[in-house]
Write an enzyme that holds these catalytic residues in place. Structure first.
Site, PDB file in Angstrom:
ATOM      1  N   HIS A 119       0.868  -1.180   0.000  1.00  0.00           N
ATOM      2  CA  HIS A 119       0.000   0.000   0.000  1.00  0.00           C
ATOM      3  C   HIS A 119       0.908   1.234   0.000  1.00  0.00           C
ATOM      4  CE1 HIS A 119      -4.194  -0.922  -0.112  1.00  0.00           C
ATOM      5  NE2 HIS A 119      -4.044  -1.936   0.721  1.00  0.00           N
ATOM      6  N   ASP A 124      -4.806   1.976   1.841  1.00  0.00           N
ATOM      7  CA  ASP A 124      -5.197   1.273   3.070  1.00  0.00           C
ATOM      8  C   ASP A 124      -5.763   2.271   4.084  1.00  0.00           C
ATOM      9  OD1 ASP A 124      -2.663   2.452   3.196  1.00  0.00           O
ATOM     10  OD2 ASP A 124      -1.836   0.958   4.565  1.00  0.00           O
ATOM     11  N   HIS A 266      12.670   1.654 -26.998  1.00  0.00           N
ATOM     12  CA  HIS A 266      13.111   0.282 -27.244  1.00  0.00           C
ATOM     13  C   HIS A 266      13.411   0.089 -28.723  1.00  0.00           C
ATOM     14  CE1 HIS A 266      11.191  -1.804 -23.511  1.00  0.00           C
ATOM     15  NE2 HIS A 266      12.417  -1.414 -23.288  1.00  0.00           N
ATOM     16  N   TYR A 322      -6.939   9.220 -17.260  1.00  0.00           N
ATOM     17  CA  TYR A 322      -7.731   9.968 -16.284  1.00  0.00           C
ATOM     18  C   TYR A 322      -7.914  11.415 -16.701  1.00  0.00           C
ATOM     19  CZ  TYR A 322      -7.031   5.947 -13.267  1.00  0.00           C
ATOM     20  OH  TYR A 322      -7.030   4.690 -12.738  1.00  0.00           O
ATOM     21  N   GLU A 398      -0.019   7.180  11.448  1.00  0.00           N
ATOM     22  CA  GLU A 398      -1.413   6.787  11.736  1.00  0.00           C
ATOM     23  C   GLU A 398      -2.214   7.895  12.405  1.00  0.00           C
ATOM     24  OE1 GLU A 398      -0.496   3.300  13.945  1.00  0.00           O
ATOM     25  OE2 GLU A 398      -0.737   1.992  12.208  1.00  0.00           O
TER      26      GLU A 398
END
Ligand SMILES: [Zn+2]
Ligand SMILES: [Zn+2]
Length: 420
Positions: A119, A124, A266, A322, A398
């Site tokens: 994560h 998360d 490439h 997006y 946290e």
């Protein structure tokens, strides 16, 4: 308790409920962090979310939306409009280097390579924050003037190759309808700000992201006899340089910035052979939809015309990923004082645009939406040098989780109260 006639009657109740749920939000986040799942594969995470919403007595909990998404509906005890809150659930093919007790040991195969799953973007945290919000709002249910939709979305980091997924598919499968959503809020934790702070921007905030591939076709020959063929390596080198003139010379940079980057070049198998073909790949970023289309035209034209000038040919494929993440100006103006009450006005700041992209942009194309950043670098550390999101060393404090819970709970309830 706030007085019943307070313009913000939910503040003290949200604060108390957020305090109460914080230890569980932390526990959920650690569990998700230790067991990360890639896009469209978030089955374990989605099962935990759905179970939680059902236990809270949600009116409906729909699973397997856009593969692994979960949509929960919580109807309040009072009539009113519908607001949506969104979290993303997917992890990244990154091998974790952060030494925490709940470090991810999950491994996967990605593009043929063995690597870890982590994560590393903080989803998360987003999932556990929104589970915490679900608990806070369920506890206030009788007083809620309207309905809250909880959107737990898979595959924000794009679905696996060959699959559909993410916000676009959630919308196609009806997550904003029945009941119809009036506004949507979402957040992203970020290590470029310290814990306790919230960052936002009105209007364009995050870029559109499109990728392009250019196949440059020459004619293979001996490297010592280039005149017998057409060298796609030299032509492709000119194309790379040509593409760099688009932003510098063709775009009105006083309007919005933009980016064209070639990340893959490439071609060839041996030092003494000029190959037939070279493949270029890159990304295009913009903050304005018309400039985005202009960039696409320039990439196509410069690639094909330079190839033609060198006697080669070029095929260009551009994939639109997006849209630009655009915060609705009126909703932003309304939201900022709400966030100020939660975080302290001095901690809510206008931030620079971000050239990364978000599929939250697709929701904002359908309904007014407001997306904001929540800092997650511990206050004692310098956020300017913190490992960024997507790094194997990305670290989330946290302590940011409770602020996220309070922010989304406040925005949802106050928006319902203000729009009933
Ligand atoms: Zn990400
Ligand atoms: Zn993310």
């Amino acid at each position: 308790m706030n007085a019943p006639d307070s313009p913000f009657p939910f503040d003290s109740a949200i604060a108390a409920a957020a305090d109460a749920v914080e230890p569980r939000v932390v526990a959920w986040r650690r569990d998700f962090h230790e067991n990360p799942e890639l896009g469209n594969r978030e089955t374990r995470t989605a099962a935990a979310v759905a179970k939680h919403l059902r236990e809270l007595g949600f009116d409906s909990v729909q699973e397997k939306v856009a593969h692994t998404g979960v949509v929960g509906v919580l109807k309040g005890g009072l009539p009113g409009p519908v607001v949506a809150l969104r979290a993303d659930m997917d992890a990244l093919p990154v091998t974790e280097e952060v030494d925490v007790p709940f470090k991810s040991k999950v491994r996967t195969h990605w593009n043929g390579q063995d690597c870890g799953v982590m994560h590393a973007c903080g989803h998360d945290a987003h999932t556990s924050i929104l589970m915490g919000v679900a608990e806070v709002l369920a506890s206030l249910r009788e007083r809620i003037p309207g309905t809250v939709k909880f959107i737990f979305q898979p595959a924000e980091e794009t679905p696996p190759i060959g699959e559909e997924g993410g916000a676009k598919m959630m919308i196609e499968e009806g997550c904003l309808a029945g009941p119809d959503v009036g506004a949507i809020f979402g957040l992203h934790i970020t290590s470029i700000h310290n814990t306790g702070t919230i960052g936002y921007r009105s209007g364009p905030m995050m870029a559109s992201a499109d990728d392009f591939r250019v196949f440059v076709r020459g004619t293979q020959t001996h490297a010592a006899m280039p005149w017998r063929g057409v060298d796609p390596i030299v032509v492709s080198s000119q194309i790379v340089m040509g593409l760099q003139t688009i932003v510098a010379r063709k775009m009105n940079i006083t309007h919005e910035p933009s980016i064209v980057t070639v990340g893959v070049f490439h071609g060839g198998v041996r030092h003494n052979i000029i190959p037939d073909e070279v493949k270029l790949e890159g990304t295009i970023r913009a903050f304005d939809e018309s400039q985005r289309n202009e960039l696409h035209k320039h990439v196509e034209r410069i690639s094909t015309m330079i190839a033609e000038a060198g006697g080669a040919s070029a095929r260009v494929h551009i994939h639109r990923w997006y849209d630009v993440t655009v915060n609705d100006p009126a909703l932003t103006e309304w939201s900022v004082p709400m966030l100020g009450r939660v975080a302290g006005a001095e901690n809510v700041k206008v931030v620079d645009k971000v050239c990364g992209a978000e599929d939250f942009s697709f929701y904002q194309k359908k309904v007014p939406g407001f997306f904001f950043f929540v800092g997650c670098t511990p206050v004692e550390k310098d956020a300017r040098t913190a490992a960024p999101n997507h790094s194997p060393r990305f670290y989330a404090d946290e302590k940011c989780l409770k602020l996220g819970v309070k922010a989304l709970s406040t925005l949802a309830l106050d928006w319902l109260a203000a729009n009933r």
